[in-house]
Scaffold this active site. Structure first.
Site, PDB file in Angstrom:
ATOM      1  N   ASN A  54       8.103  -6.435 -21.790  1.00  0.00           N
ATOM      2  CA  ASN A  54       8.870  -6.987 -20.659  1.00  0.00           C
ATOM      3  C   ASN A  54       8.988  -8.497 -20.806  1.00  0.00           C
ATOM      4  O   ASN A  54      10.067  -9.070 -20.697  1.00  0.00           O
ATOM      5  CB  ASN A  54       8.185  -6.660 -19.325  1.00  0.00           C
ATOM      6  CG  ASN A  54       7.832  -5.201 -19.191  1.00  0.00           C
ATOM      7  OD1 ASN A  54       8.444  -4.365 -19.842  1.00  0.00           O
ATOM      8  ND2 ASN A  54       6.846  -4.888 -18.372  1.00  0.00           N
ATOM      9  N   ASP A  55       7.847  -9.136 -21.059  1.00  0.00           N
ATOM     10  CA  ASP A  55       7.879 -10.583 -21.246  1.00  0.00           C
ATOM     11  C   ASP A  55       8.385 -10.955 -22.633  1.00  0.00           C
ATOM     12  O   ASP A  55       9.069 -11.961 -22.784  1.00  0.00           O
ATOM     13  CB  ASP A  55       6.488 -11.185 -21.002  1.00  0.00           C
ATOM     14  CG  ASP A  55       6.237 -11.396 -19.518  1.00  0.00           C
ATOM     15  OD1 ASP A  55       7.175 -11.829 -18.831  1.00  0.00           O
ATOM     16  OD2 ASP A  55       5.122 -11.102 -19.040  1.00  0.00           O
TER      17      ASP A  55
ATOM     18  N   ARG B  71      -3.374  -3.470 -14.651  1.00  0.00           N
ATOM     19  CA  ARG B  71      -2.934  -4.812 -14.234  1.00  0.00           C
ATOM     20  C   ARG B  71      -3.896  -5.319 -13.156  1.00  0.00           C
ATOM     21  O   ARG B  71      -3.680  -5.091 -11.970  1.00  0.00           O
ATOM     22  CB  ARG B  71      -1.509  -4.749 -13.691  1.00  0.00           C
ATOM     23  CG  ARG B  71      -0.439  -4.479 -14.740  1.00  0.00           C
ATOM     24  CD  ARG B  71       0.943  -4.444 -14.088  1.00  0.00           C
ATOM     25  NE  ARG B  71       2.010  -4.646 -15.041  1.00  0.00           N
ATOM     26  CZ  ARG B  71       2.713  -3.661 -15.595  1.00  0.00           C
ATOM     27  NH1 ARG B  71       2.444  -2.415 -15.307  1.00  0.00           N
ATOM     28  NH2 ARG B  71       3.690  -3.931 -16.431  1.00  0.00           N
TER      29      ARG B  71
ATOM     30  N   HIS C 123       0.820  -1.207   0.000  1.00  0.00           N
ATOM     31  CA  HIS C 123       0.000   0.000   0.000  1.00  0.00           C
ATOM     32  C   HIS C 123       0.857   1.261   0.000  1.00  0.00           C
ATOM     33  O   HIS C 123       0.516   2.257  -0.601  1.00  0.00           O
ATOM     34  CB  HIS C 123      -0.935   0.009   1.204  1.00  0.00           C
ATOM     35  CG  HIS C 123      -2.082  -0.923   1.028  1.00  0.00           C
ATOM     36  ND1 HIS C 123      -2.042  -2.208   1.459  1.00  0.00           N
ATOM     37  CD2 HIS C 123      -3.270  -0.750   0.421  1.00  0.00           C
ATOM     38  CE1 HIS C 123      -3.171  -2.795   1.133  1.00  0.00           C
ATOM     39  NE2 HIS C 123      -3.937  -1.940   0.507  1.00  0.00           N
TER      40      HIS C 123
ATOM     41  N   ARG D 294      13.539 -12.474 -16.375  1.00  0.00           N
ATOM     42  CA  ARG D 294      13.562 -11.047 -16.048  1.00  0.00           C
ATOM     43  C   ARG D 294      13.675 -10.780 -14.550  1.00  0.00           C
ATOM     44  O   ARG D 294      13.928  -9.664 -14.115  1.00  0.00           O
ATOM     45  CB  ARG D 294      12.322 -10.343 -16.642  1.00  0.00           C
ATOM     46  CG  ARG D 294      11.011 -10.719 -16.019  1.00  0.00           C
ATOM     47  CD  ARG D 294       9.821 -10.219 -16.824  1.00  0.00           C
ATOM     48  NE  ARG D 294       9.115  -9.131 -16.170  1.00  0.00           N
ATOM     49  CZ  ARG D 294       7.858  -8.780 -16.460  1.00  0.00           C
ATOM     50  NH1 ARG D 294       7.180  -9.409 -17.407  1.00  0.00           N
ATOM     51  NH2 ARG D 294       7.277  -7.794 -15.827  1.00  0.00           N
TER      52      ARG D 294
ATOM     53  N   ARG E 287      -6.526  -5.650 -18.299  1.00  0.00           N
ATOM     54  CA  ARG E 287      -5.933  -6.947 -18.612  1.00  0.00           C
ATOM     55  C   ARG E 287      -6.458  -7.969 -17.609  1.00  0.00           C
ATOM     56  O   ARG E 287      -6.468  -7.706 -16.402  1.00  0.00           O
ATOM     57  CB  ARG E 287      -4.412  -6.849 -18.503  1.00  0.00           C
ATOM     58  CG  ARG E 287      -3.837  -8.243 -18.452  1.00  0.00           C
ATOM     59  CD  ARG E 287      -2.388  -8.329 -18.390  1.00  0.00           C
ATOM     60  NE  ARG E 287      -1.783  -8.020 -17.122  1.00  0.00           N
ATOM     61  CZ  ARG E 287      -0.477  -7.782 -17.008  1.00  0.00           C
ATOM     62  NH1 ARG E 287       0.275  -7.766 -18.088  1.00  0.00           N
ATOM     63  NH2 ARG E 287       0.060  -7.535 -15.841  1.00  0.00           N
TER      64      ARG E 287
ATOM     65  N   CYS F 122       2.654  -1.752 -24.286  1.00  0.00           N
ATOM     66  CA  CYS F 122       2.383  -1.416 -22.880  1.00  0.00           C
ATOM     67  C   CYS F 122       3.512  -1.862 -21.955  1.00  0.00           C
ATOM     68  O   CYS F 122       3.454  -1.648 -20.753  1.00  0.00           O
ATOM     69  CB  CYS F 122       1.049  -1.990 -22.425  1.00  0.00           C
ATOM     70  SG  CYS F 122       1.011  -3.779 -22.468  1.00  0.00           S
TER      71      CYS F 122
ATOM     72  N   GLU G  83       3.236 -10.983 -26.023  1.00  0.00           N
ATOM     73  CA  GLU G  83       4.386 -11.021 -25.107  1.00  0.00           C
ATOM     74  C   GLU G  83       5.124 -12.355 -25.179  1.00  0.00           C
ATOM     75  O   GLU G  83       5.963 -12.639 -24.346  1.00  0.00           O
ATOM     76  CB  GLU G  83       3.994 -10.642 -23.680  1.00  0.00           C
ATOM     77  CG  GLU G  83       2.725 -11.227 -23.166  1.00  0.00           C
ATOM     78  CD  GLU G  83       2.328 -10.699 -21.792  1.00  0.00           C
ATOM     79  OE1 GLU G  83       3.049  -9.895 -21.201  1.00  0.00           O
ATOM     80  OE2 GLU G  83       1.270 -11.132 -21.318  1.00  0.00           O
TER      81      GLU G  83
END
Ligand code: PEP
Ligand code: MG
Length: 537
Positions: A450-451, A293, A188, A461, A329, A498, A427
């Site tokens: 990223n992937d 996400r 948080h 990664r 997503r 993205c 990805e």
């Protein structure tokens, strides 16, 4: 001067005095009272005041983080009404002739120890809640203020960790940054720091004696300096002035289109992890949300988020964005993102394992619950849905069947929804290589670089040792991106990025030349990218 290295949450710098935030663990003295009846009245009115505070907190959290984030304050309200707890406090006041504050503190300790020793995980967690409400009652009975109101100037807050109830109570206008011992990038603390666009560094051995001392937190390097020397102060001031100057210049770009010199328009959307991030997205003039996400919802919860809990969050995001596109997503859990209640087995190769769409297509009820929540929320804004980790046409065909099944179920019960656009995340190299076929099935592509980099280069990664080899500029990655754009356009759909590479300004010109239609990035990157793209020919 002391200097520490931690993990940075946001790339920004802050300098100011430390406010050491300590939970209300003050020892409450045993005080004898003669008039027990008057003390019982004081306890009753403290309960009413605490209930009012919790109601305010609930409403505030509902607006900022949605139903599932606000639910904790409902739990606290219920505990405040718990008969066993209240009876225990009252009988202590009556029989032992002690103050209400002492009785509440002791009862809180006893109850929380009892909860903590239970086997059930849910009940164990209630131990912290019962302590929290007892501390609230003690504070009200002592007449202490609930916030940082007494502070004259904004501060850097240093704490062990921050609970949700503490986080939403903080006076945001008085915060320059955070330093905490605990917390993770998904905590948080981190979410709040990102929302408020303030620097935060976690994993720092915070000390009480720092209270009141001058400190610098550098979100670019993850460095925290306590009692900096004159040189460091001057250097930081210059850096902050430069940052402010740039931010001011960039503000002029708000409301402007992101078009190249030759008139090609690129859409700039924001990546978010929760409802509260929409504030930053809007403040930075995002044209929409390009990646929400949704797994953050699952990661923050201790149970499968119900359809209603999810619906509230998706609806709020759609409403906050007021008609702008919101691409959500579906669940991307597994690999590094794990939660206990999914009961996932340990795997030899988690990144190549049972994750994301693979879980959704084998545990269809989990997937359909999310799809139902998304479709219900679609009636309240401009929602699109995209699917992660796709490798085959077969998968997208099955996904579309499930979407149709859910729509049919909603029609039966008379629930309205919109015909949302469906997209695929590119990805995996497999998805890029069959992008022509995939494009025939969906409305858009969003490239998860990223992937895509991890799978194209066969580099985990998550493994810091491999950082020098993780080259997102590798020609193989760029060729797959280019191929995806071409294939998408041949079939008449739009293609965006993205992944983190979308914000890599060394590549922006390349992406524009490839014909990319959209870039979805962290909110703070939107205006710098707009500035750059407007200069491209
Ligand atoms: C990606 O892989 O590029 C992506 C955007 O998804 P995540 O980083 O959440 O895996
Ligand atoms: Mg990904």
């Amino acid at each position: 001067m002391e200097q520490y290295e931690g993990k940075s949450i946001l790339r920004k710098i802050a300098m100011g005095r430390i406010f050491f935030y300590e939970k209300n663990h003050a020892i409450v003295k045993r005080e004898r009272v003669e008039d027990s009846e008057a003390e019982l009245d004081r306890f009753a009115s403290a309960r009413r005041e605490a209930a009012r505070e919790l109601q305010d907190l609930y409403e505030k959290a509902l607006k900022e983080v949605g139903e599932s984030g606000a639910a904790i304050f409902e739990v606290h309200q219920m505990m405040l009404d718990d008969e066993d707890y209240c009876e225990s406090v009252c009988s202590m006041i009556r029989q032992e002739k002690v103050s209400a504050a002492y009785a509440a503190a002791v009862t809180g300790d006893n109850f929380s120890q009892m909860f903590a020793s239970m086997d059930d995980n849910y009940m164990k967690e209630r131990a912290a809640d019962i302590r929290d409400i007892s501390e609230r009652l003690v504070r009200v009975l002592h007449g202490d203020a609930a916030d940082m109101g007494s502070l004259a100037e904004p501060v850097i807050l240093a704490a062990d960790d921050l609970a949700p109830s503490e986080t939403v109570q903080l006076d945001k206008s008085k915060l320059l940054g955070f330093v905490t011992v605990h917390g993770s990038a998904n905590s948080h603390t981190a979410i709040l720091a990102r929302t408020m666009n303030i620097p935060a560094v976690i994993g720092i051995p915070v000390k009480k004696e720092w209270d009141g001392k001058l400190a610098i937190i550098d979100g670019f390097t993850g460095t925290v300096i306590i009692e900096p020397n004159e040189d460091q102060i001057l250097k930081t001031r210059a850096q902050m002035e430069e940052e402010a100057r740039r931010a001011n210049l960039l503000k002029k770009l708000k409301g402007q289109k992101t078009v190249t010199q030759s008139g090609r328009e690129i859409h700039l959307y924001a990546n978010i992890g929760g409802v509260s991030d929409t504030a930053e997205a809007l403040a930075n003039d995002a044209e929409g949300i390009g990646l929400f996400r949704s797994e953050f919802l699952y990661l923050e919860s201790d149970h499968y988020p119900t359809e209603d809990e999810q619906f509230q969050v998706y609806r709020l995001v759609a409403q906050n964005m007021a008609g702008k596109k919101v691409i959500i997503r579906t669940l991307d859990i597994g690999a590094d993102k794990n939660v206990d209640y999914f009961g996932l087995d340990a795997e030899e190769n988690p990144a190549l394992g049972y994750r994301a769409i693979r879980i959704c297509l084998t545990q269809e009820e989990i997937f359909k619950t999310q799809l139902r929540a998304l479709l219900r929320a679609s009636a309240f804004g401009n929602i699109s849905i995209m699917f992660p980790m796709i490798i085959s046409v077969k998968e997208i065909v099955r996904i579309k069947e499930l979407v149709e099944e859910v729509k049919a179920e909603l029609r039966v019960i008379g629930t309205t929804y919109r015909d949302v656009e469906l997209g695929v995340m590119i990805e995996t190299p497999a998805a890029a290589l069959i992008s022509r076929e995939l494009a025939k099935e969906v409305d858009f592509f969003s490239i998860g670089t990223n992937d895509l980099t991890q799978y194209t280069l066969a580099i985990d990664r998550q493994n810091p040792k491999l950082d020098p080899f993780y080259d997102a500029h590798h020609p193989a990655v760029l060729r797959l991106i280019e191929m995806t754009v071409e294939n998408g356009h041949r079939e008449g759909i739009w293609v965006g990025i993205c992944g983190e590479l979308g914000a890599d300004m060394e590549l922006t010109k390349r992406f524009v030349e490839m014909g990319i239609d959209e870039l979805s990035v962290s909110p703070a990157f939107i205006l710098p990218l707009r500035e750059l793209i407007r200069k491209i020919h």
